[in-house]
Design a protein around this motif. Structure first.
Motif, PDB file in Angstrom:
ATOM      1  N   HIS A  26       0.714  -1.272  -0.020  1.00  0.00           N
ATOM      2  CA  HIS A  26       0.062   0.132   0.050  1.00  0.00           C
ATOM      3  C   HIS A  26       1.007   1.397   0.124  1.00  0.00           C
ATOM      4  O   HIS A  26       0.708   2.183  -0.589  1.00  0.00           O
ATOM      5  CB  HIS A  26      -0.916  -0.063   1.190  1.00  0.00           C
ATOM      6  N   LEU A  27       1.872   1.244   0.837  1.00  0.00           N
ATOM      7  CA  LEU A  27       2.688   2.539   0.938  1.00  0.00           C
ATOM      8  C   LEU A  27       3.555   2.742  -0.370  1.00  0.00           C
ATOM      9  O   LEU A  27       3.811   3.878  -0.960  1.00  0.00           O
ATOM     10  CB  LEU A  27       3.831   2.286   2.134  1.00  0.00           C
ATOM     11  N   THR A  28       3.809   1.680  -0.916  1.00  0.00           N
ATOM     12  CA  THR A  28       4.841   1.868  -2.283  1.00  0.00           C
ATOM     13  C   THR A  28       3.872   2.315  -3.410  1.00  0.00           C
ATOM     14  O   THR A  28       4.201   3.303  -4.055  1.00  0.00           O
ATOM     15  CB  THR A  28       5.131   0.344  -2.738  1.00  0.00           C
ATOM     16  N   ARG A  29       2.595   2.151  -3.237  1.00  0.00           N
ATOM     17  CA  ARG A  29       1.588   2.397  -4.603  1.00  0.00           C
ATOM     18  C   ARG A  29       1.020   3.687  -4.025  1.00  0.00           C
ATOM     19  O   ARG A  29       0.996   4.530  -5.105  1.00  0.00           O
ATOM     20  CB  ARG A  29       0.217   1.436  -4.199  1.00  0.00           C
ATOM     21  N   VAL A  30       0.938   4.179  -2.862  1.00  0.00           N
ATOM     22  CA  VAL A  30       0.631   5.815  -2.569  1.00  0.00           C
ATOM     23  C   VAL A  30       1.875   6.473  -2.969  1.00  0.00           C
ATOM     24  O   VAL A  30       1.675   7.409  -3.522  1.00  0.00           O
ATOM     25  CB  VAL A  30       0.340   5.858  -0.964  1.00  0.00           C
ATOM     26  N   ALA A  31       3.107   6.150  -2.740  1.00  0.00           N
ATOM     27  CA  ALA A  31       4.126   6.970  -3.175  1.00  0.00           C
ATOM     28  C   ALA A  31       4.277   7.010  -4.567  1.00  0.00           C
ATOM     29  O   ALA A  31       4.524   8.059  -5.152  1.00  0.00           O
ATOM     30  CB  ALA A  31       5.606   6.297  -2.541  1.00  0.00           C
ATOM     31  N   GLN A  32       3.928   5.865  -5.075  1.00  0.00           N
ATOM     32  CA  GLN A  32       3.846   5.903  -6.804  1.00  0.00           C
ATOM     33  C   GLN A  32       2.916   6.758  -7.277  1.00  0.00           C
ATOM     34  O   GLN A  32       2.827   7.580  -8.331  1.00  0.00           O
ATOM     35  CB  GLN A  32       3.742   4.262  -7.149  1.00  0.00           C
ATOM     36  N   VAL A 116      -1.075  13.978  -0.942  1.00  0.00           N
ATOM     37  CA  VAL A 116      -0.979  12.673  -0.103  1.00  0.00           C
ATOM     38  C   VAL A 116      -2.335  12.104   0.090  1.00  0.00           C
ATOM     39  O   VAL A 116      -2.450  10.697  -0.111  1.00  0.00           O
ATOM     40  CB  VAL A 116      -0.110  12.908   1.226  1.00  0.00           C
ATOM     41  N   GLN A 117      -3.386  12.903   0.389  1.00  0.00           N
ATOM     42  CA  GLN A 117      -4.575  12.435   0.516  1.00  0.00           C
ATOM     43  C   GLN A 117      -5.289  11.806  -0.727  1.00  0.00           C
ATOM     44  O   GLN A 117      -5.883  10.736  -0.893  1.00  0.00           O
ATOM     45  CB  GLN A 117      -5.404  13.669   1.000  1.00  0.00           C
ATOM     46  N   ASP A 118      -4.799  12.599  -1.916  1.00  0.00           N
ATOM     47  CA  ASP A 118      -5.396  12.044  -3.148  1.00  0.00           C
ATOM     48  C   ASP A 118      -4.781  10.456  -3.399  1.00  0.00           C
ATOM     49  O   ASP A 118      -5.289   9.573  -4.147  1.00  0.00           O
ATOM     50  CB  ASP A 118      -5.052  12.828  -4.314  1.00  0.00           C
ATOM     51  N   ALA A 119      -3.329  10.634  -3.148  1.00  0.00           N
ATOM     52  CA  ALA A 119      -2.634   9.513  -3.393  1.00  0.00           C
ATOM     53  C   ALA A 119      -3.027   8.248  -2.656  1.00  0.00           C
ATOM     54  O   ALA A 119      -3.169   7.108  -3.346  1.00  0.00           O
ATOM     55  CB  ALA A 119      -1.171   9.747  -3.151  1.00  0.00           C
ATOM     56  N   ASP A 120      -3.201   8.561  -1.444  1.00  0.00           N
ATOM     57  CA  ASP A 120      -3.959   7.428  -0.607  1.00  0.00           C
ATOM     58  C   ASP A 120      -5.320   7.044  -0.880  1.00  0.00           C
ATOM     59  O   ASP A 120      -5.658   5.782  -1.210  1.00  0.00           O
ATOM     60  CB  ASP A 120      -4.005   8.071   1.089  1.00  0.00           C
ATOM     61  N   TRP A 121      -6.145   8.073  -1.216  1.00  0.00           N
ATOM     62  CA  TRP A 121      -7.576   7.696  -1.595  1.00  0.00           C
ATOM     63  C   TRP A 121      -7.792   6.901  -2.893  1.00  0.00           C
ATOM     64  O   TRP A 121      -8.420   6.138  -3.164  1.00  0.00           O
ATOM     65  CB  TRP A 121      -8.278   8.908  -1.487  1.00  0.00           C
ATOM     66  N   LEU A 122      -6.686   7.515  -3.953  1.00  0.00           N
ATOM     67  CA  LEU A 122      -6.565   6.432  -5.312  1.00  0.00           C
ATOM     68  C   LEU A 122      -6.454   4.959  -4.932  1.00  0.00           C
ATOM     69  O   LEU A 122      -6.854   4.222  -5.877  1.00  0.00           O
ATOM     70  CB  LEU A 122      -5.667   7.154  -6.177  1.00  0.00           C
ATOM     71  N   ASP A 123      -5.785   4.781  -4.079  1.00  0.00           N
ATOM     72  CA  ASP A 123      -5.312   3.497  -3.554  1.00  0.00           C
ATOM     73  C   ASP A 123      -6.540   2.676  -3.007  1.00  0.00           C
ATOM     74  O   ASP A 123      -6.550   1.535  -2.734  1.00  0.00           O
ATOM     75  CB  ASP A 123      -4.207   3.281  -2.843  1.00  0.00           C
ATOM     76  N   MET A 182     -14.441  13.253  -3.878  1.00  0.00           N
ATOM     77  CA  MET A 182     -13.801  14.001  -2.792  1.00  0.00           C
ATOM     78  C   MET A 182     -12.345  14.433  -3.038  1.00  0.00           C
ATOM     79  O   MET A 182     -11.585  15.003  -2.194  1.00  0.00           O
ATOM     80  CB  MET A 182     -14.022  13.193  -1.604  1.00  0.00           C
ATOM     81  N   LEU A 183     -11.654  13.929  -4.319  1.00  0.00           N
ATOM     82  CA  LEU A 183     -10.371  14.276  -4.649  1.00  0.00           C
ATOM     83  C   LEU A 183     -10.089  15.708  -4.822  1.00  0.00           C
ATOM     84  O   LEU A 183     -10.803  16.714  -5.119  1.00  0.00           O
ATOM     85  CB  LEU A 183      -9.720  13.450  -5.549  1.00  0.00           C
ATOM     86  N   ASN A 184      -8.807  16.139  -4.357  1.00  0.00           N
ATOM     87  CA  ASN A 184      -8.261  17.723  -4.199  1.00  0.00           C
ATOM     88  C   ASN A 184      -7.953  18.002  -5.643  1.00  0.00           C
ATOM     89  O   ASN A 184      -8.275  19.089  -5.892  1.00  0.00           O
ATOM     90  CB  ASN A 184      -7.216  17.681  -3.350  1.00  0.00           C
ATOM     91  N   THR A 185      -7.017  17.189  -6.345  1.00  0.00           N
ATOM     92  CA  THR A 185      -6.472  17.700  -7.615  1.00  0.00           C
ATOM     93  C   THR A 185      -7.048  17.087  -8.806  1.00  0.00           C
ATOM     94  O   THR A 185      -7.726  16.365  -8.841  1.00  0.00           O
ATOM     95  CB  THR A 185      -5.048  17.402  -7.432  1.00  0.00           C
ATOM     96  N   GLN A 186      -6.932  18.161  -9.790  1.00  0.00           N
ATOM     97  CA  GLN A 186      -7.502  17.606 -11.223  1.00  0.00           C
ATOM     98  C   GLN A 186      -6.669  16.448 -11.711  1.00  0.00           C
ATOM     99  O   GLN A 186      -7.504  15.586 -12.324  1.00  0.00           O
ATOM    100  CB  GLN A 186      -7.177  18.946 -12.197  1.00  0.00           C
TER     101      GLN A 186
END
Ligand code: ADP
Ligand code: NI
Length: 214
Positions: A26-32, A116-123, A182-186
């Protein structure tokens, strides 16, 4: 940036045995995911974003005592030489970003926090999101599906963790399908489109099969 390997090692030590869907994969994918979003938001501080990605679940209240985990984390970050401002920036992100923390009202996040929130929520959505929900639901002995149990609306944090009448399929309606809006970025919203479609197709096929229609 030269501090990142130590931060990754810290997160690895904390979460390498995790079997709740918050492990190293999960952490690897969030960073990715965050690296993809950073390309579209170059003004964000890359180090703060990546550090927060790796650390975001090390203080999770589901997994650990959050107060103790936070003071341990602060001491570690100080010891490896981060500035007070960097430590505050990381802590502000990882204490405010979770879905549950934002259920009773949206928390204000820095640009870095929004990435970071968007990256986590995408996962939490798409094919990976389906598997994580099923994995979590199995671990918590949730019912797979029961058409008589309706998805809950206006969930509070307490209700979200109340799993007695929860079904894995209802979790899609209570959380996963809401994330795209709910995502922040385009950039994250663009990535979410395909994942949203996949979940909707999955649910349609699931219900058809359940009802003997396909
Ligand atoms: P957050 O850390 O943002 O509060 P969670 O820790 O609740 O998010 O979620 C971790 C993973 O487990 C996510 O992929 C989420 O969708 C899934 N999950 C959380 N609650 C449930 C549930 N009741 N049923 C199925 N999956 C769940
Ligand atoms: Ni996470």
């Amino acid at each position: 940036m030269d501090k990142l390997p130590q931060i990754i090692a810290y997160a690895t030590a904390k979460l390498k045995n995790d079997k709740t869907g918050h492990g190293l994969d999960h952490l690897t994918r969030v960073a990715q995911n965050a690296k993809l979003l950073l390309k579209e938001e170059p003004q964000a501080d890359t180090f703060i974003v990546l550090a927060a990605c790796w650390l975001h679940d090390t203080i999770d209240e589901k997994l650990t005592d959050p107060k103790q985990a936070q003071s341990q984390l602060k001491a570690f970050l100080k010891q490896i030489g981060l500035t007070e401002a960097q430590i505050q920036a990381i802590l502000a992100i990882i204490t405010q970003m979770s879905f549950t923390r934002n259920l009773n009202g949206r928390q204000k996040l820095s640009l870095e926090g929004q990435l970071v929130q968007d990256a986590d929520w995408l996962d939490a959505i798409g094919a990976i999101g389906c598997v994580r929900a099923i994995y979590y639901g199995g671990a918590h002995r949730e019912t797979i599906y029961d058409p008589k149990i309706k998805p809950r609306t206006n969930l509070t944090k307490e209700a979200y963790r109340q799993l007695e009448d929860e079904t894995i399929i209802n979790h899609f309606y209570e959380k996963l399908l809401k994330i795209a809006d709910m995502l922040n970025t385009q950039a994250a919203k663009e990535l979410a489109k395909k994942r949203q479609k996949f979940m909707l197709a999955f649910l349609e096929e699931f219900k058809n099969e359940w009802n003997g229609l396909s």
